[in-house]
Each structure stands twice: as C-alpha cells, then as structure tokens.
Design a protein around this motif. Structure first.
Motif, PDB file in Angstrom:
ATOM      1  N   GLU A  12       1.002  -0.840   0.128  1.00 32.16           N
ATOM      2  CA  GLU A  12       0.022  -0.461  -0.143  1.00 32.16           C
ATOM      3  C   GLU A  12       1.004   1.017  -0.159  1.00 32.16           C
ATOM      4  O   GLU A  12       1.227   1.340   0.944  1.00 32.16           O
ATOM      5  N   TRP A  13       1.339   2.405  -0.758  1.00 32.80           N
ATOM      6  CA  TRP A  13       1.253   3.255  -1.080  1.00 32.80           C
ATOM      7  C   TRP A  13       1.001   4.433  -1.207  1.00 32.80           C
ATOM      8  O   TRP A  13      -0.049   4.800  -2.617  1.00 32.80           O
ATOM      9  N   ASN A  14       0.837   5.428  -1.013  1.00 26.94           N
ATOM     10  CA  ASN A  14       0.240   6.652  -1.430  1.00 26.94           C
ATOM     11  C   ASN A  14       1.315   7.681  -2.032  1.00 26.94           C
ATOM     12  O   ASN A  14       1.087   9.006  -2.309  1.00 26.94           O
TER      13      ASN A  14
ATOM     14  N   ILE B  66      -7.582   2.514 -14.333  1.00 31.21           N
ATOM     15  CA  ILE B  66      -5.960   2.126 -13.334  1.00 31.21           C
ATOM     16  C   ILE B  66      -5.652   3.719 -13.226  1.00 31.21           C
ATOM     17  O   ILE B  66      -5.042   3.989 -11.916  1.00 31.21           O
ATOM     18  N   TYR B  67      -5.799   4.591 -14.196  1.00 34.38           N
ATOM     19  CA  TYR B  67      -5.529   5.812 -14.516  1.00 34.38           C
ATOM     20  C   TYR B  67      -5.816   6.390 -12.570  1.00 34.38           C
ATOM     21  O   TYR B  67      -5.167   7.373 -12.376  1.00 34.38           O
TER      22      TYR B  67
ATOM     23  N   SER C 107      -5.474   9.894  -9.561  1.00 33.89           N
ATOM     24  CA  SER C 107      -6.429  11.082  -8.364  1.00 33.89           C
ATOM     25  C   SER C 107      -6.947  10.077  -7.073  1.00 33.89           C
ATOM     26  O   SER C 107      -6.953  11.356  -6.889  1.00 33.89           O
ATOM     27  N   SER C 108      -6.756   9.317  -6.347  1.00 31.50           N
ATOM     28  CA  SER C 108      -6.616   8.791  -5.513  1.00 31.50           C
ATOM     29  C   SER C 108      -5.622   8.282  -4.759  1.00 31.50           C
ATOM     30  O   SER C 108      -5.080   8.303  -3.809  1.00 31.50           O
ATOM     31  N   PHE C 109      -4.409   8.368  -5.402  1.00 37.60           N
ATOM     32  CA  PHE C 109      -2.826   8.174  -5.555  1.00 37.60           C
ATOM     33  C   PHE C 109      -2.915   6.420  -4.637  1.00 37.60           C
ATOM     34  O   PHE C 109      -2.182   7.411  -3.328  1.00 37.60           O
ATOM     35  N   ASP C 110      -4.221   6.241  -5.079  1.00 40.93           N
ATOM     36  CA  ASP C 110      -3.792   4.262  -3.878  1.00 40.93           C
ATOM     37  C   ASP C 110      -2.757   3.511  -5.027  1.00 40.93           C
ATOM     38  O   ASP C 110      -3.725   2.933  -5.990  1.00 40.93           O
ATOM     39  N   MET C 111      -1.481   3.423  -4.858  1.00 42.10           N
ATOM     40  CA  MET C 111      -0.320   3.321  -6.029  1.00 42.10           C
ATOM     41  C   MET C 111      -0.563   1.841  -5.934  1.00 42.10           C
ATOM     42  O   MET C 111      -0.928   0.700  -7.358  1.00 42.10           O
ATOM     43  N   GLY C 112      -0.732   1.239  -5.045  1.00 39.31           N
ATOM     44  CA  GLY C 112      -0.672  -0.249  -4.232  1.00 39.31           C
ATOM     45  C   GLY C 112      -1.581  -0.475  -5.444  1.00 39.31           C
ATOM     46  O   GLY C 112      -1.898  -1.676  -6.035  1.00 39.31           O
TER      47      GLY C 112
ATOM     48  N   ALA D  12      -2.471  -3.440  -8.752  1.00 38.38           N
ATOM     49  CA  ALA D  12      -2.888  -4.998  -8.690  1.00 38.38           C
ATOM     50  C   ALA D  12      -3.656  -5.070  -9.726  1.00 38.38           C
ATOM     51  O   ALA D  12      -3.729  -5.479 -10.506  1.00 38.38           O
ATOM     52  N   GLN D  13      -4.637  -3.657  -9.938  1.00 35.88           N
ATOM     53  CA  GLN D  13      -5.123  -3.955 -11.065  1.00 35.88           C
ATOM     54  C   GLN D  13      -4.146  -3.819 -12.412  1.00 35.88           C
ATOM     55  O   GLN D  13      -4.783  -4.509 -13.721  1.00 35.88           O
ATOM     56  N   THR D  14      -3.307  -3.372 -12.910  1.00 37.52           N
ATOM     57  CA  THR D  14      -2.295  -3.093 -14.439  1.00 37.52           C
ATOM     58  C   THR D  14      -2.282  -4.751 -13.967  1.00 37.52           C
ATOM     59  O   THR D  14      -1.649  -5.343 -15.116  1.00 37.52           O
TER      60      THR D  14
END
Lengths: 416, 310, 294
Positions: B59-61, B272-273, B278-283, B287-289
């Motif tokens: 989890e990373w923002n 994903i984008y 937008s939400s900056f929920d990188m993790g 996962a979606q990627t």
C-alpha cells in the motif's frame, strides 16, 4: 568595564555580527506553481517586489502545465527534487501533511489568532493542531451569473432568492417547435460547480448540515438533503434547466444560450473574452428563510519540509509577503482572484465592484469542504443524479446510496 | 593440409570461433544481436513491471512509506462491483472493436489497392485521422453527439424525421458511441498495414489466376487472405491489445465524468489511471495493472496459437 | 529499379486485368468503387474540417457549432506561432521523434529479424517476453522511470525524454511478421557468397522489407510526436517541453481555450502529414519489385 572584558565583548559582538551577516548572505529559494499566464505574471510582479525589499534573497519560480500538476509535484517532492515553497490545492493538504512534505508555518509570524481575525473564515480549514500549514494569497467563491440581454428580453429582474430564480429561469427558457430546449433558463450539471452548490449551499438552505465531525461524517441523508435534491432535480422537471445542454454549463452561457449560470470567480476571465455576451453577476440566491451560503476554494502556499536553515528563513519571509495585503491586491488586479484577507476584500472599492463585489461579499458566509478525494466525492454526486435521470431510481434511494458511497471514501481515508 | 602455412594461420586466428558448428555460430550471432536490446528491455520494461507486481502487494500513496498488504488489494478488487463492470466494458471494447475495424480496414485496403486515380490522396484521407490529436478529435466528436439543435448526428436524423438519440448520456449507447471514434482513428493504421501486406503478395499469383480464369471472389479467399496471414495475425493481436488497453479516447470524451455515465464506458486502464493519479492509491492501481497484464497475455497467447501457420 | 520498369510493371498488370473482363461492367464497378472510397475518405476527414474551422474562430464563436465561422480569423495561429516558446517545443519534438524513430528502426528490425530467421532455444520465450511489454500501460511505468531517471541524473534532458522509446515491442512484432515473407534462399545465397550475418541482415534482408520499415517509421514517429505523459513528468524546464506538453499550457484548472487547442492540433498534424507523404511512397514501390524477383 576593564579592557579585556571590552575586547571580549567586542570580539563577541563582531562574531555575532559576522553570524547575522552570514545569514544575510545570498539565499536562493525555489517556488513552484502551475502555469496560467495571469498567475505567472502576477507571481513575477510579487517576486520582483519581494526581491527589491529583500536584496539578499533570490526567488526562482518554476511552473508546470496544469495537467497532472499534482502528480508532478507528488512524484518530485519525495524524490528530493522539490522546491522550498510550493503552491498546492487546499484539498491536498491532508495528504501532504501526512507524508511529511510540508512543515507548519511558524506560529509567531502566523499565529492562529491573527489568521482568524484577519483572514476570511473559511481559511481556518488550513489549521491543524494549533498551527497553520498553508495560507492562500487568493480565494475563489461562487456567484450567480446572468445574461443581461436575455433577462431584458424576457422582462425579468435579477433574482435574489431561490424562488425568484426558478421563476426567472422559467421565463427565460425557450424551446423549438419539437419541444427541444434551445435556450435554457438555468444551467445545471453536477460535473461542474453544481456539486459544490449542492453540498455547501442548497443543503444548508433547506435546513441541513452536509457534514459533521469536521467533514468526516456524511450528513445529507436527511430530510434537508432530500429536500435539496428534490429542488435540484425539480429544476429539470419544471423544464427550466437541462443537464448536459450544450455539453457543459459554461458553454451554454458563453454561447448566449443560458440566462443564469452558477460558477466560480475563475470564470470571469473567459467571460470577458466573450464578445457579444452582456453579462452581470450577483450573489447566490438566498434560501426561503433568507439563509445565505457559499463555497470557497483556494490554492495555498506552503513551505516544504526540505527547506531548512537560511532557505527556511527566506521562505518564511516570502510567505509573509505572499499573504500580505499588498500582494493580495496585486493578485486581484492581475489574476482576478479574490483576496484572502477581509481588510483587502471589504474595501469600499472591492466590495462594491460590479464584478468582484458579489464574490467578495459571498466570502463572508462561505464554507470550504474538507475533501478526502475531491474527484471521487464529486463523482458520487454525479452518479447520484444520473441514477435518477438515466435509470429512473427513486431520488431518496439514490441519495442514500450516494451518502453511503461517500462515507466509504471518507472512512477509507480517515481510518488509515 | 596440416602443413599448409596459410591454413594453420587461419586456424590459429579464428580458432575458437571456427571450431563451432554452423548452427552454433549462428546462435552466437543471434545472441550478439539480441544483447543490447535484452539489456534495454530488462532495465526499462521488465524491472519496472516487476516493481509494479511487487507494489500490488503493498500500500503506497506516493508520498509516504510503502506498507505490506498481502493480497488485500486483490481481495478488494474482486469484491468491487465496479471492477466487474469495468472488466465487462473492456471486453466489449475488444469484442466489438477488433472485428469491426479489421473488416472495415481490410475492405478499404483491398479496394484502395485496386484504385489508381488519386490513389495517394485517398490513402492520405483515410490516414489523416490517425495523425490528429486525440484531445482535439474527442472534443469534435462530443459536439457531433450532442442533442438537437446542436449535434450534427441528431440534426441529420431529424431531417429524416427520426427521433433523436441520446448518444453519450445513455448507459447503453455511451460505450459504442465512444468506440466509434476509436475505430475511426485507428482505421488508417490498419489500412496502411494491410496495404503493405497486400503489396507484398507477388503479382505473379494474380496473373496466374487471371490466366486460369479464376473469379475475383475465389482469388480473394484462396490466394489473398491466406497470403495475408502474417499481416492479419499482426493486426488482430495488436488491435486486441489496443482495444483492451483503450484509454485516451474514453478519457478525452468523458473528461468531466470519466468512464461515465455510471461507469458504463470505463475501461480497465482508466480505472488504473484514476486509482493511481486521482486517488493516489498506488498499490491498488498496481493490482489492477497485474490483472490487465494477465488478461492481455492470455488473450494474445491464445490468438497467436490459433492463428499460427499450420 | 527505374521509373520505366515501374511503369512497365503497372502497364502489364493493368492490361492483364483489363483483358479478361467485359469492358463496360468493369468500368462501372471501378467507378462505383472509386466514388465510394473517395466519399468514405471525405467522411473520414469531416471531424478535421471542424477542428480547422474551430481553430479559425474567435473565442466567443467557439461554441457556435457551424462549420464556417462567422468571422474567420488567423489570430489563433499568430498567437500560437508567435509565442516564443512554440518554436522551441517544435524543435524538441522533432529532434526527439527523429532520433527515437531511427533507433527503433534499427533495433526493432534487428531483433525482429533475429527472432524470425535464427532458430535457437528460447526464441519463442524472448518473443513473448518482448510482446508482453506491450501489456503494461505506460501510466504505471512512469513512476519507476522517474525514480530511475532521478538516480541516474537523466531528469530534465533529451535523453530522459527519449530513453523509454528507443526500442519498441510493436516494432519488433511488425518486423518479425514481415521478415517471415523474406525467402530463406536469399539469405542462404548470401551466406554462400561469404557475407557475415550482420551484412546479410543489413544488405539483403532489410531492403526486402522496405514497406514495413516505412510503415514502422511513420508509426514510431507519430507515437513519439504525440507522447504526453512521460515528457510531462520528466521535464522541469519549459524549454525542454515537447509540443504536446507545451500546447497543454493553453488549458488550466478552470478553462480550456479550445480554439487554441485546435490551432495547436492543426499545426502539430503538419509535420506528421509531411513525414507520411514522404514515406508512404516506399510502401508501394518497394515490394512490387521484390514480388517480381520471386
């Protein structure tokens, strides 16, 4: 005093002087903002003035295209490539604080008491634990734009209450032979500013309070919320508006096909460019019982945590200047954004200005929503309207779903 | 030969190399050619991809620290009804987009190939849309889709007395409405590839067919299409990847209400984008990627297998 | 091959085609075909007509949906072109797109050729691995690329903008498919003649796939010319902006100046159009010859 002591004292004084003059050396600080011609122009003037008053400080401004500005800064700052002072949207404050990217402004120069007394009330949203983390030079608010020519043609007066607005919109809506709207009374579109109008204005005007616990709990699944939604949907049902008319609300207004349009002060520049458009602006209409409310948003300046020592000192001075009355007046004149200080806003000239007046007067009773994720929370309201309009859902049911969805966003944010 | 001085010199000079068999030499050349590219791909593509896969378990923002989250991101993803909607949308883009654009572009290329007069100009006409800015075209198409009295399409329908259609404001019509400009923009690309493929077929085949009196239709099915197989494979695989990855067109046409209305047009890359920027929920975005990557890989492998030369 | 040969080929094919069918029907079919194709072509460019029309409108006319502006103006073009930064953006884009195109043409065809004409263990795996790089959206790669560029000092430089595009999986795939059409006999013959593998690739195989190279050149150039997200992220100095990044300055938080965006879009299309018109000829000529040799 005896000689050795005086010598020692002199030595001390000299070294102290040396120390202070060392801190008065050339310092360069870096400032970032997004590119918009007027803002860059204004900032260049401010930097010039500041550098003249502080000859040992050199400010370098870097600007980026607005597209992905947030990503740009979010990627650069933690990588250590960031500036000493940065401009950010107020809605990002929580993220930046949590990530330790910005430091609180010194409380001696920027005491909470001072800010509360001198700035417009909604700036208080920038306070955390007794200190302010960022302050705006300028703010924006909403107002009701109207097309003078269309109003004259229909013979209506500028409305001051919601009821008058609906009546005036009805009088200025026109349709063609097949019943399609060719001129809309009031523009609506949740994708634009309407979601702010709904949240901070309509709900309050129907007796409710959109959020509780400092914007951590959703509170519009209430009678007031339903009444507000009913009013909003009623506009289209009464035929005085059409969501999606001419694609965007501001397109309809600029194209002379809308009599009324609720928008922010940032629209002024574009409207001035629209030849053939005779427009005026007035304060947002009051509720049935006279309640007035407004939404204000702003970009704030903050000092990043990578600024230390002389750069930090210089940044504090720069911040002081950026939030000074002089800077705010310059910003108003060049960019057309409203001053954040009451003293500057409420001058005779500014408060009664034909164009800026309604916006500035609105600041006195404006609220600023503390968003966790503005685009997601906006999407919640957009979906809420679409469920009713495209899928025939019961408005109360749609409102309940929206409240749940938004609460989930807030919970996800605050409980991490 | 052993006493021949030149032979021993040659042997000494290229000793290790010349002792290899022809196949081995060739393999050495192959790896030699591939050396720099492989380094490039590993560093520029595989490493970040691996990074993304690891990130999907965290989890990373973007601003703070990364924390381990195990399979949480995936659990959330598969339980999210929006994800399944998005999954469905993505496949609809593929299942409508690839066949339609393949057929249309082949028809155009086939007939264009037989046209001499103003051939170059016509070809340019079909290709120009591919070269224009996606942002600009999205705006123009949005205006085309508006209601009467502003939208071009609805105005045409009105002149024929047909009731107007809600193109973008409808959960059923929005996706095909956005797919149309995507197909439109990509036609030029496929037409050019088809033309290159068609021109690669030696004229001798056609001349022989003419002499034998074979009908045009038979020529098409028995000669042209089979010889176009490598080209068709290329286009199908690439087009599929392209439609499964569709983003620009949807994003530009629904910028105010991304993926709308009500997520009916949202493809996976847009999700994903938004999650990332937008939400900056990188993790979660990672996962979606990974899910997207898996889908693309499976679909491509299936296609390559099915379309392989017997 | 000379133009005379070119014309001879065409004439022969044409006469063969004409000889075997009743003249009137053939003309009719040809005529209808041409009309439909041309009409289709015009429909294809209709949205562009609107783009150009909008680029010639004053801001207040932008939302008037007519095709012909009431008050056409070239003001937008002068505004954009006179913007001192525009020329710089243009040059940046041109240099970057050209270099990456040349690099990709070289490496992609080398790799495509190798994966096609050399039989060795692991060849399919490598192909799939390279193909799989198409399956990760760029959006997810920009962050690792940024971190990498930052630690290697590539930020804010031409190299930083270019490096991700120097080789493309798309190009490898395209060239591999086209090299399949090159008969192995030619390559064997060259080997017997004593050419080394590199020479065989460069002197024998490459000329035979010119149409594919031309097509690839067009696509790579176009892809780099219009790239936005990565050049945006990796540059800080405005003088390094590529054209799409620079043009996005015409929009901001509150408003987008569509007439300027359309103008920018119109101007950006010109180099790619020129590039296309130059290279498209090779797609035709090259292989007709190769076909006859076979």
């Amino acid at each position: 005093m005896n000689r050795p002591f005086r010598t020692a004292l002199a030595a001390l004084a000299t070294s102290a002087a040396a120390l202070t003059s060392a801190s008065a050396q050339e310092v360069t600080i870096e400032y970032w903002q997004y590119f918009f011609e007027a803002r860059v122009d204004a900032m260049e003037i401010l930097i010039e003035n500041f550098e003249a008053a502080n000859p040992n400080i050199n400010v370098e401004m870097t600007h980026f295209p607005y597209a992905d500005y947030r990503t740009r800064t979010a990627v650069a700052v933690p990588a250590g490539e960031g500036p000493d002072s940065v401009q950010l949207f107020y809605g990002w404050l929580n993220d930046y604080i949590e990530a330790g990217l910005i430091q609180p402004l010194p409380t001696d120069t920027f005491s909470p008491a001072m800010v509360e007394a001198e700035f417009f009330p909604m700036v208080r949203a920038m306070e955390r634990d007794g200190a302010y983390y960022a302050l705006p030079t300028a703010v924006r608010s909403l107002a009701l734009f109207y097309n003078q020519r269309l109003l004259d043609a229909a013979g209506v007066e500028v409305p001051t209450t919601l009821e008058e607005l609906v009546a005036a919109a009805a009088a200025t809506t026109e349709r063609d032979g097949a019943g399609n709207i060719t001129q809309v009374g009031l523009t609506t579109g949740m994708t634009a500013q309407d979601h702010h109008w709904f949240r901070e204005v309509l709900i309050r005007q129907f007796g409710g309070e959109p959020y509780l616990d400092d914007y951590q709990t959703v509170n519009y699944d209430t009678d007031a919320g339903r009444a507000a939604l009913g009013f909003y949907l009623g506009l289209e049902e009464a035929g005085v508006s059409q969501s999606g008319f001419m694609d965007e609300p501001q397109a309809a207004f600029r194209g002379n096909r809308a009599a009324f349009h609720i928008d922010g002060s940032f629209r002024i520049g574009a409207l001035n460019d629209s030849r053939g458009l005779e427009w005026g602006v007035t304060e947002l209409p009051a509720g049935a019982d006279g309640t007035q409310s407004n939404y204000s948003s702003y970009w704030v300046n903050a000092i990043t945590s990578s600024a230390e020592g002389p750069e930090y000192e210089a940044s504090v001075l720069f911040m002081e200047y950026l939030t000074s009355p002089e800077a705010m007046q310059i910003w108003l004149d060049v960019v057309g954004e409203l001053p954040a200080r009451q003293s500057v806003g409420m001058t005779e000239e500014n408060a009664n200005d034909d164009v800026f007046g309604p916006f500035i007067r609105g600041l006195a009773y404006a609220q600023t929503t503390k968003f966790a994720d503005e685009s997601a929370q906006r999407q919640v309201l957009v979906d809420m309207i679409e469920r009713v309009q495209l899928q025939d859902m019961d408005p109360g049911e749609s409102l309940r779903m929206a409240a749940e969805a938004e609460q989930a966003i807030l919970d996800g944010y605050y409980n991490n | 030969m052993a006493s021949d001085p030149s032979a021993s010199r040659t042997e000494a000079r290229g000793s290790a190399y010349s002792r290899l068999s022809i196949t081995q030499k060739r393999t050495l050349w192959a790896w030699g050619f591939l050396a720099v590219p492989i380094v490039f791909y590993v560093v520029i593509r595989f490493y970040p991809t691996g990074n993304a896969m690891v990130l999907s378990l965290q989890e990373w923002n973007l601003l703070g620290d990364r924390t381990w989250a195990g399979l949480d991101n995936y659990r959330t993803l598969f339980a999210d009804p929006v994800f399944w909607q998005v999954f469905r949308n993505t496949f609809v883009y593929l299942l409508l987009g690839t066949p339609i654009s393949l057929v249309i572009s082949f028809i155009i290329a086939y007939h264009l190939d037989k046209v001499r007069f103003m051939h170059g100009t016509i070809r340019a006409l079909y290709f120009v849309p591919f070269m224009t800015s996606a942002v600009a075209m999205a705006w123009v198409w949005r205006w085309f889709y508006q209601d009467v009295p502003i939208g071009l399409f609805n105005n045409w329908l009105a002149t024929f007395g047909i009731a107007q259609i809600d193109f973008l404001d409808s959960t059923t019509n929005a996706l095909p409405s956005i797919l149309a400009p995507a197909i439109w923009a990509g036609l030029g690309f496929q037409v050019i590839i088809f033309m290159a493929g068609l021109r690669a077929i030696p004229r001798t085949f056609y001349e022989a067919a003419e002499i034998d009196g074979v009908s045009t239709w038979t020529v098409l099915w028995e000669i042209t299409l089979p010889l176009l197989r490598p080209t068709i494979v290329f286009i199908v695989v690439l087009s599929s990847i392209g439609f499964l990855r569709i983003f620009d067109h949807v994003f530009n046409m629904t910028s105010a209400n991304p993926g709308g209305p009500l997520n009916s047009t949202k493809p996976l890359v847009l999700m994903i984008y938004q999650t990332a920027f937008s939400s900056f929920d990188m993790g979660y975005a990672a996962a979606q990627t990974v899910v997207l990557f898996t889908i693309l890989l499976i679909v491509s492998l299936i296609q390559l297998r099915l379309l392989r030369d017997r | 091959m000379s133009t005379a040969d070119d014309l001879t080929i065409r004439a022969t094919s044409d006469s063969l085609l004409k000889a075997s069918a009743p003249p009137r029907k053939r003309n009719m079919a040809q005529y209808i075909r041409w009309v439909l194709l041309f009409g289709g072509g015009l429909l294809m460019v209709m949205p562009l007509a609107y783009m150009i029309s909008t680029s010639m409108k004053w801001p207040w006319e932008v939302y008037n949906i007519g095709l012909i502006p009431e008050e056409p103006t070239l003001e937008n073009y002068t505004y954009v072109l006179e913007d001192g930064r525009f020329f710089g953006w243009f040059i940046n884009s041109l240099v970057i797109a050209t270099i990456t195109t040349l690099s990709a043409l070289f490496f992609d065809s080398l790799v495509g050729y190798t994966l096609c004409k050399f039989k060795f263990r692991g060849r399919y795996i490598i192909f799939i691995a390279i193909l799989s790089t198409l399956m990760i959206p760029t959006e997810m790669l920009v962050i690792p690329w940024y971190m990498m560029s930052q630690s290697l000092g590539w930020l804010d430089s031409y190299w930083g903008i270019m490096f991700p595009g120097l080789m493309t999986a798309f190009g490898v795939f395209l060239m591999k498919q086209f090299f399949e059409t090159v008969p192995d006999d030619f390559l064997e013959a060259a080997r017997i003649d004593g050419l080394n593998e590199f020479q065989i690739w460069w002197q024998v195989a490459m000329p035979m796939v010119r149409p594919a190279l031309a097509a690839l050149a067009i696509f790579i150039f176009l892809g780099n010319w219009t790239a936005f997200l990565w050049p945006l992220i990796v540059t800080t100095s405005p003088d390094l902006y590529t054209l799409p990044v620079g043009l996005s300055s015409f929009g901001d938080e509150a408003d987008v100046a569509w007439e300027l965006i359309m103008t920018g879009a119109a101007i950006s299309t010109i180099p790619t159009l020129v590039f296309f018109l130059i290279f498209q000829r090779f797609i035709i000529r090259g292989v007709v010859m190769a076909g006859l040799k076979g």
